[in-house]
Design a protein around this motif. Structure first.
Motif, mmCIF file in Angstrom:
data_model
loop_
_atom_site.group_PDB
_atom_site.id
_atom_site.type_symbol
_atom_site.label_atom_id
_atom_site.label_comp_id
_atom_site.label_asym_id
_atom_site.label_seq_id
_atom_site.Cartn_x
_atom_site.Cartn_y
_atom_site.Cartn_z
ATOM 1 N N UNK A 13 -16.980 7.647 -10.183
ATOM 2 C CA UNK A 13 -16.841 6.915 -8.926
ATOM 3 C C UNK A 13 -16.170 5.574 -9.162
ATOM 4 N N UNK A 14 -15.122 5.309 -8.381
ATOM 5 C CA UNK A 14 -14.465 4.008 -8.410
ATOM 6 C C UNK A 14 -14.772 3.325 -7.078
ATOM 7 N N UNK A 15 -15.675 2.366 -7.122
ATOM 8 C CA UNK A 15 -16.086 1.690 -5.889
ATOM 9 C C UNK A 15 -15.162 0.498 -5.634
ATOM 10 N N UNK A 16 -14.479 0.513 -4.483
ATOM 11 C CA UNK A 16 -13.473 -0.500 -4.174
ATOM 12 C C UNK A 16 -13.718 -1.018 -2.752
ATOM 13 N N UNK A 17 -13.701 -2.347 -2.575
ATOM 14 C CA UNK A 17 -13.866 -2.869 -1.208
ATOM 15 C C UNK A 17 -12.769 -2.312 -0.287
ATOM 16 N N UNK A 18 -13.164 -1.887 0.910
ATOM 17 C CA UNK A 18 -12.186 -1.247 1.794
ATOM 18 C C UNK A 18 -11.110 -2.218 2.255
ATOM 19 N N UNK A 19 -11.412 -3.532 2.207
ATOM 20 C CA UNK A 19 -10.401 -4.523 2.589
ATOM 21 C C UNK A 19 -9.468 -4.850 1.433
ATOM 22 N N UNK A 20 -9.679 -4.210 0.296
ATOM 23 C CA UNK A 20 -8.799 -4.450 -0.834
ATOM 24 C C UNK A 20 -9.332 -5.523 -1.766
ATOM 25 N N UNK A 21 -8.546 -5.873 -2.762
ATOM 26 C CA UNK A 21 -9.005 -6.774 -3.821
ATOM 27 C C UNK A 21 -7.967 -7.852 -4.123
ATOM 28 N N UNK A 22 -8.461 -8.872 -4.793
ATOM 29 C CA UNK A 22 -7.620 -9.994 -5.205
ATOM 30 C C UNK A 22 -7.144 -9.751 -6.641
ATOM 31 N N UNK A 23 -5.833 -9.877 -6.870
ATOM 32 C CA UNK A 23 -5.315 -9.625 -8.229
ATOM 33 C C UNK A 23 -4.262 -10.662 -8.607
ATOM 34 N N UNK A 24 -3.837 -10.601 -9.854
ATOM 35 C CA UNK A 24 -2.757 -11.473 -10.317
ATOM 36 C C UNK A 24 -1.441 -11.179 -9.603
ATOM 37 N N UNK A 25 -1.352 -10.020 -8.984
ATOM 38 C CA UNK A 25 -0.151 -9.678 -8.217
ATOM 39 C C UNK A 25 -0.394 -9.845 -6.722
ATOM 40 N N UNK A 26 -1.360 -10.687 -6.388
ATOM 41 C CA UNK A 26 -1.667 -10.903 -4.974
ATOM 42 C C UNK A 26 -2.678 -9.889 -4.470
ATOM 43 N N UNK A 27 -2.903 -9.894 -3.163
ATOM 44 C CA UNK A 27 -3.860 -8.983 -2.565
ATOM 45 C C UNK A 27 -3.362 -7.545 -2.691
ATOM 46 N N UNK A 28 -4.276 -6.651 -3.037
ATOM 47 C CA UNK A 28 -3.930 -5.229 -3.069
ATOM 48 C C UNK A 28 -4.891 -4.498 -2.131
ATOM 49 N N UNK A 29 -4.338 -3.739 -1.215
ATOM 50 C CA UNK A 29 -5.178 -2.989 -0.276
ATOM 51 C C UNK A 29 -5.875 -1.843 -1.018
#
Lengths: 549, 549
Positions: free
Chosen positions: B343-359
């Motif tokens: 299981x890869x649990x990921x916020x549905x609004x996306x995440x913050x990364x070094x490449x900016x926001x990722x959905x």
């Protein structure tokens, strides 16, 4: 809070060292006069102040007060205790548990040692509490219920601390990968199993409970202590002292709770099977032990149950001393010790001794005579036998009379109000296994006429292997016999005492030296104490992450 | 015979030290070229010589020859093994056991270390045996089936030896009694539990069996090794080497026996419930694990079963490296590792990364893309995924397609004869717990759209607590988050890997450092290796007698 750990470090170091060397060592004096001139009187006064009153224990959510303890020496104690619902006990334990788990091994160990030291100061009060619930004579109640139990608790602390010490905290992991290096930082954490349930017995409420109680505490588990309804007071006092120390150290006192029940409405089964209970320790009957094994799955379960302890008499260099030694072992606390011998296997043709050949009947009558001599005079006798904890034991003696030829009959000591019974000694043929090959708890023992010593040893070790045993003894003049039979006893999972005479008895199991209950026969697996007894009480979690270069 | 102990003392000392420090250490090289230029070819030749023939194993009382192993890469192995009745196996083990038990810890440890060293020399032959039974790619079969398994075995030897070393041999016990002294001589003996049954699995036949096999041996238990019928050869080779060493050292080779069965006529249940079996170790399904817990009572049972491993993706400082790392973890041995994430649990609004926001969808498609890149070209892909051990896994993939939105479909690599399947990646809403909250063994994983990171962590730790888990990972940019959530993962009994990128993967569990399976969640209790894993494999018996003054 690290103060308590530092304060008691010497105590801990002494215990750790003793547990490694397993020679004689004791932290808590068994000699009453070392406690000061007034200690005994103060203990009695403190005990008497408790009688006929509600016991003061500020646990959350009591739903009723219960308690119907009656001293085997006569009087009703008249003490009531707060009874809480299992749900409430578990909820309170779950609330208290996290900060206890996160406190770390040293802080928890410091708290546990402080509790033990305070229990030690209360040894005379405890002696009265143990005396008037178990029926032990006062001297024994003092020693076994006080310092010996505290030593066993301390031993468990030492073992648990030792095992936790083997888990490193922060570690840098560096693995060569070609010319590069992969680096991880790892943190290892002790994780308790959940709530520990400790189910006490009516004969040794403290001695048999302290190892589990303290091993659980030190490894970070909250503990619910469920005393036998006939012997609540000793564990109520224990829990009260534990809660006092916890509170002083700013912990939620519900890290240790008392779960009181009644004979009519027992709660041990309901508690033991709750998923929040991560560990169960039980001392008591094989019947409930078997129930627990069937219903308590996927969590560690430690038990001490019944067994058929034996003495094989092949010969002796000191016939009188042997008879005296055996007489004492049979009489002490009226055979109500888990370590008391039940079967005396003797060659039917008799044995070779320093006083010449002794026939089977002479061995029997000499042991009977030694018992009579030891128990001459009711006061002196009472100091050895104490009282009978459970009325059912009297009925068992009554029934047992029909199981063989009565060599020495059991009798009341006739001491006002006290429920007493001296040893019943029966002679039986070896073939009558249905008589002697099951535990008959109390002052009931059998002289079993065997074909020869080989037959005697076969029966003794088979009894241990198949019915369980916690002790075994052997008397012999043959210097090579003990070595030859040691592997048989070892495989039967029972420690063997050879040629005991004088001031040491097969019943005695000394903290820091004797392993009590090996786990290798049906008498149970609650070894006091080895690594297996403590290592299952926690697991290790790890957090790992790439290290900063 | 003490020769072997002395000969391998440095190896043992290194392992004991590593087990205490738990930094990186390895006794057996995972680098193929260190085994010499001809080793690989010799290993292949030795493997090919075994094919299509009866396997030479001189066990007593074979009643038939069985064996139907088929390589997941295509060919039938055509090897048959002697099958013996459980009665015969147990009788032979009972005959062999006493002299092994009496040999003492050092002699047994020397023998165990010699077996490990010889297994190490056979690592290339073992690699082929593991490859063509489990479907692991050759490189992995070499490392995991050879040196890594040997390291795990050695770790168990070190722990077991350490625990046995804490039991003193002969001790003088001297207790002051007034002015006199009571003196006892005590001898303490290690007593094995009985016969150890080790039930292997089809995916890691050596890695998952060696710890139990070697811990049992060193603590004096005879061992019956029951391989999975689909992966007999690796354990048959292991048993053969063990028996060779035992025979050379003048022990009855039946100290270690192979118990072969077939899918149609399994014998694990019959063996496990025999009273002579004192210990059971099992790696495999939760269903049989639960059966064992229900039927194997009153003896230690260690299991490694199923679980729901998870990755929580809260954010990352290196988005590409994270996706690559996860892609590898999902692809390695086609998710057939007990440590593979599901299981890869990921916020549905996306995440913050070094490449900016990722959905959420960008995270999903980037991981899918990283898998595609990793597995570009069937040969390169096969070296990562290996083959599918069990045809049932293909059916499971087929069914799983309907459980969510397919982000990346599974496909065969189309390599001649090999049963292969690349990762299936599904996206699901967090509410669809029936889809992702149970183990779906194989290359099946779920991107679960969570309310937020807190929700993700709640689901990940709950999955571990209630369904079991052996690994967990977390990616985050929040420096304080790992510390905040560490207690939640610890209470769920699962080790946590944080921000893994580069050459280290959540699937990897290193001997002497990572504890594998904590025992604190339903995935099992076979911790490789802690004190609890070894300390229950023996008990201690004592003989005590009055000391000569």
């Amino acid at each position: 809070m690290a103060g308590l750990f530092e304060e008691h470090r010497e105590l801990l170091d002494g215990a750790r060292n003793a547990a490694r060397e397993r020679g004689y060592w004791s932290a808590f004096s068994e000699v009453p006069r070392t406690y000061g001139e007034t200690a005994r009187e103060e203990g009695r006064a403190a005990f008497e102040k408790l009688l006929g009153k509600p016991f003061d224990l500020d646990q959350s959510s009591p739903e009723a007060r219960v308690g119907a303890e009656v001293s085997p020496f006569g009087p009703e104690l008249g003490i009531t205790y707060p009874r809480a619902h299992p749900d409430a006990l578990i909820a309170a334990a779950l609330t208290a548990a996290p900060s206890w788990a996160e406190a770390g091994a040293e802080v928890r160990t410091g708290v546990a040692l402080e509790i033990l030291v305070r229990l030690n100061r209360a040894s005379f009060l405890m002696a009265h509490a143990v005396e008037h619930t178990t029926g032990q004579a006062f001297a024994m109640a003092f020693q076994a219920g006080g310092p010996h139990a505290q030593d066993r608790g301390l031993e468990a602390v030492a073992y648990a601390f030792e095992e936790m010490s083997r888990v490193p905290g922060e570690v840098r992991w560096e693995k060569p990968a070609g010319r590069a290096m992969v680096r991880l930082d790892k943190g290892f954490f002790i994780v308790p199993r959940g709530i520990g349930l400790v189910i006490g017995c009516a004969t040794f409420p403290t001695w048999n409970s302290y190892p589990a109680l303290f091993a659980n505490l030190v490894t970070g588990n909250a503990v619910i202590v469920k005393p036998h309804p006939a012997a609540i007071l000793p564990l109520a006092l224990t829990v009260r002292i534990a809660r006092e120390v916890l509170k002083e150290q700013a912990f939620d006192p519900d890290v240790v709770q008392l779960a009181v029940d009644t004979q009519e409405d027992p709660i041990a089964a309901a508690l033991a099977t709750r998923p929040e209970i991560g560990l169960v320790d039980f001392t008591g009957s094989s019947a409930f032990g078997a129930w627990l094994r069937e219903h308590v799955r996927g969590k560690p379960l430690f038990t001490e149950e019944a067994g058929v302890n034996s003495i094989v008499i092949d010969g002796t260099d000191d016939f009188d001393a042997m008879c005296q030694n055996i007489a004492f072992s049979l009489s002490l606390y009226s055979g109500q010790m888990c370590t008391a011998p039940q079967c005396l296997f003797v060659p039917k043709e008799g044995i070779d001794t320093n006083l010449g050949h002794k026939s089977f009947d002479e061995v029997a009558s000499s042991i009977a005579g030694a018992i009579d001599f030891l128990l001459a005079g009711p006061e002196r006798a009472l100091a050895v036998t104490g009282a009978i904890q459970n009325p059912a034991t009297l009925a068992r003696i009554e029934e047992a009379r029909g199981l063989g030829r009565v060599v020495r009959d059991s009798a009341s000591l006739g001491v006002d109000g006290a429920r007493t019974a001296t040893p019943l000694l029966l002679a039986v043929e070896a073939g009558r296994e249905e008589a002697y090959m099951e535990e008959r708890f109390g002052p009931i023992s059998f002289l079993v006429a065997c074909a020869d010593s080989t037959d005697a040893i076969e029966r003794a070790t088979r009894a241990a292997r198949t019915r369980g045993a916690i002790t075994a003894a052997l008397y012999t003049r043959d210097a090579s016999l003990p070595e030859r039979v040691a592997p048989l006893y070892a495989r039967a999972g029972v420690p063997l005492s050879v040629n005991l005479t004088g001031g040491i008895y097969v019943n005695q199991s000394a903290a820091f030296s004797d392993y009590h209950v090996t786990g290798a026969n049906p008498a149970g697996n609650a070894c006091l104490t080895d690594a297996a007894f403590v290592a299952q009480r926690f697991t290790v979690a790890c957090v790992r992450r790439p290290a900063a270069a």
